[in-house]
Scaffold this active site. Structure first.
Site, PDB file in Angstrom:
ATOM      1  CG  ASP A 107      -2.031   0.867   1.192  1.00 26.10           C
ATOM      2  OD1 ASP A 107      -1.839   1.879   0.713  1.00 26.10           O
ATOM      3  OD2 ASP A 107      -3.015   0.402   1.766  1.00 26.10           O
ATOM      4  CG  ASP A 163      -7.109  -7.079   9.469  1.00 31.79           C
ATOM      5  OD1 ASP A 163      -6.299  -6.508   8.653  1.00 31.79           O
ATOM      6  OD2 ASP A 163      -7.206  -6.497  10.343  1.00 31.79           O
TER       7      ASP A 163
END
Ligand code: PRP
Length: 184
Positions: A107, A163
């Site tokens: 990311d 998650d």
């Protein structure tokens, strides 16, 4: 029948189980050629990597050494802190070894940038990075995966290891969470 607790929080499927498995099979083919005869060390970065890692390993036909590092540059939140916490390091001697870092997602790139620094002085013959998901538009560091399965923009993806608030890692596909779930 029991309620599917996870599914009711999912807005839509982003990558299906079949799409994921097809990409992993293609990646395994590439790695089988790239690392033939090299006995690489595949370092999985826990926790999110576990389904991708397990499925990828079962498709590799070369000899590999497996190990894990539990590392995070997040402290429960959604913003990378820029500091790396290592809860479990690898005890494999990396001197002269071909290392493949395996991630579920790249990311900001902070985790990988710091991890590469952490591994830099261990004398590896090579260090490459593979990831299931790449979010290049969000990058803050000069980190480019050597191989990735999928690219995505800024979608809030969960499942297949990823998650939200420690949930949805066990979803067998990658999905987009309903806004009301993370807006609560
Ligand atoms: C996720 C993922 C990467 C990192 C990527 O881990 O597994 O390690 O974030 O983000 P970055 O490129 O912005 O650094 P996380 O810290 O959420 O831990 P987890 O795998 O246990 O969920």
């Amino acid at each position: 029948m029991a309620i599917n607790e996870m599914e009711q929080d999912i807005d839509r499927v982003f990558f299906t189980e079949e799409q994921i498995q097809t990409k992993i099979a293609e990646l395994a083919e590439t790695l089988n050629e790239e690392y033939a005869g090299k006995f690489p060390v595949f370092l999985g970065i826990l926790k999110g990597v576990y389904p991708f890692y397990a499925d990828l390993m079962r498709r590799l036909t070369i000899h590999v050494q497996t190990d894990f590092i539990a590392a995070s540059s997040y402290y429960g939140g959604c913003v990378s802190t820029g500091k790396l916490t290592i809860k479990k390091d690898t005890d494999v001697d990396l001197k002269g070894r071909h290392v493949v870092i395996v991630e579920d997602i790249v990311d900001s790139g902070n985790t990988l940038y710091l991890l590469k620094q952490h591994l830099a002085d261990r004398g590896a013959a090579s260090i490459k990075l593979i990831t299931l998901l790449d979010k290049p538009a969000r990058r803050e560091r000069d980190i480019v995966p050597d191989h990735y399965c999928f690219r995505c923009e800024n979608e809030f993806v969960v499942g297949y290891g990823l998650d939200y608030d420690e949930k949805y890692r066990n979803l067998p596909y990658i999905g987009i969470l309903k806004k009301e779930v993370y807006g609560k």
